[in-house]
Design a protein around this motif. Sequence first.
Motif, PDB file in Angstrom:
ATOM      1  N   ARG A 101      54.479  35.690  60.473  1.00  0.00           N
ATOM      2  CA  ARG A 101      55.318  34.572  60.024  1.00  0.00           C
ATOM      3  C   ARG A 101      54.481  33.541  59.277  1.00  0.00           C
ATOM      4  O   ARG A 101      54.886  33.028  58.241  1.00  0.00           O
ATOM      5  CB  ARG A 101      56.006  33.896  61.211  1.00  0.00           C
ATOM      6  CG  ARG A 101      57.165  34.675  61.767  1.00  0.00           C
ATOM      7  CD  ARG A 101      57.991  33.863  62.735  1.00  0.00           C
ATOM      8  NE  ARG A 101      58.619  32.763  62.014  1.00  0.00           N
ATOM      9  CZ  ARG A 101      58.772  31.551  62.518  1.00  0.00           C
ATOM     10  NH1 ARG A 101      58.348  31.270  63.727  1.00  0.00           N
ATOM     11  NH2 ARG A 101      59.358  30.614  61.817  1.00  0.00           N
ATOM     12  N   TYR A 141      64.581  29.362  54.672  1.00  0.00           N
ATOM     13  CA  TYR A 141      64.764  28.450  55.799  1.00  0.00           C
ATOM     14  C   TYR A 141      66.180  28.536  56.357  1.00  0.00           C
ATOM     15  O   TYR A 141      66.384  28.456  57.556  1.00  0.00           O
ATOM     16  CB  TYR A 141      64.453  27.012  55.387  1.00  0.00           C
ATOM     17  CG  TYR A 141      62.983  26.706  55.404  1.00  0.00           C
ATOM     18  CD1 TYR A 141      62.264  26.729  56.593  1.00  0.00           C
ATOM     19  CD2 TYR A 141      62.308  26.387  54.244  1.00  0.00           C
ATOM     20  CE1 TYR A 141      60.919  26.453  56.627  1.00  0.00           C
ATOM     21  CE2 TYR A 141      60.958  26.106  54.255  1.00  0.00           C
ATOM     22  CZ  TYR A 141      60.268  26.134  55.449  1.00  0.00           C
ATOM     23  OH  TYR A 141      58.930  25.861  55.478  1.00  0.00           O
ATOM     24  N   HIS A 179      54.788  32.603  55.349  1.00  0.00           N
ATOM     25  CA  HIS A 179      55.056  31.231  54.921  1.00  0.00           C
ATOM     26  C   HIS A 179      53.963  30.709  53.990  1.00  0.00           C
ATOM     27  O   HIS A 179      54.252  30.160  52.929  1.00  0.00           O
ATOM     28  CB  HIS A 179      55.189  30.318  56.145  1.00  0.00           C
ATOM     29  CG  HIS A 179      55.450  28.901  55.791  1.00  0.00           C
ATOM     30  ND1 HIS A 179      54.461  27.965  55.727  1.00  0.00           N
ATOM     31  CD2 HIS A 179      56.595  28.271  55.444  1.00  0.00           C
ATOM     32  CE1 HIS A 179      54.979  26.815  55.369  1.00  0.00           C
ATOM     33  NE2 HIS A 179      56.281  26.958  55.193  1.00  0.00           N
TER      34      HIS A 179
END
Length: 180
Positions: free
Chosen positions: A72, A113, A76
């Motif tokens: 993750r 998001y 990101h």
Amino acid sequence: MERARQLVGEMLVYCFVVVLLTGGFLAFFYVPGGQTVPYNGAYEPLWGIPMSAAYNSILKIGFEVRGGLFMRQLHHSSAVLLGIGTVVWVLLGRFRYALAVMGLGILGGLSGYAAADDVLSGTVLAKLPIPWWYGLHLLVALAVGAALVISSRREAAQHPRTLPFVALSLGLTFLVIFGF
């Protein structure tokens, strides 16, 4: 200036590959559901707290999947670098579709998001179902990838890549991703 632009373009392609690979890994464990479920994962302080199935799966990826939190974070940071790198790439040259590519980048971040049901909960944009945001995120990723590959091929046709150039762009991409 053209070689610098080509170098940044190559680095963007490699960042996109990292985003694509990490996103593929995360997609195996992600549940794009908007229904409310009680949390029953590894993080005890949240047990029984109602949340969306999407956010529940995000927490499970972070706490229970081996390497999930690292993936993750890598996804990101690579996506952020892709956005920043796109701005630098546009500033280094005369790219006709600069606003379109930057708009796609913003839309990709927003839809990512929203798909995680993270930032947009409780807003007007949260009215759209989470699977729609997830689908939009995937479509935007394909559009950005196509734009990067087409542009990279055009630049490589004008200035062919050499082995040292490819090694430099791979090395710089690695340093930027893991140093960011």
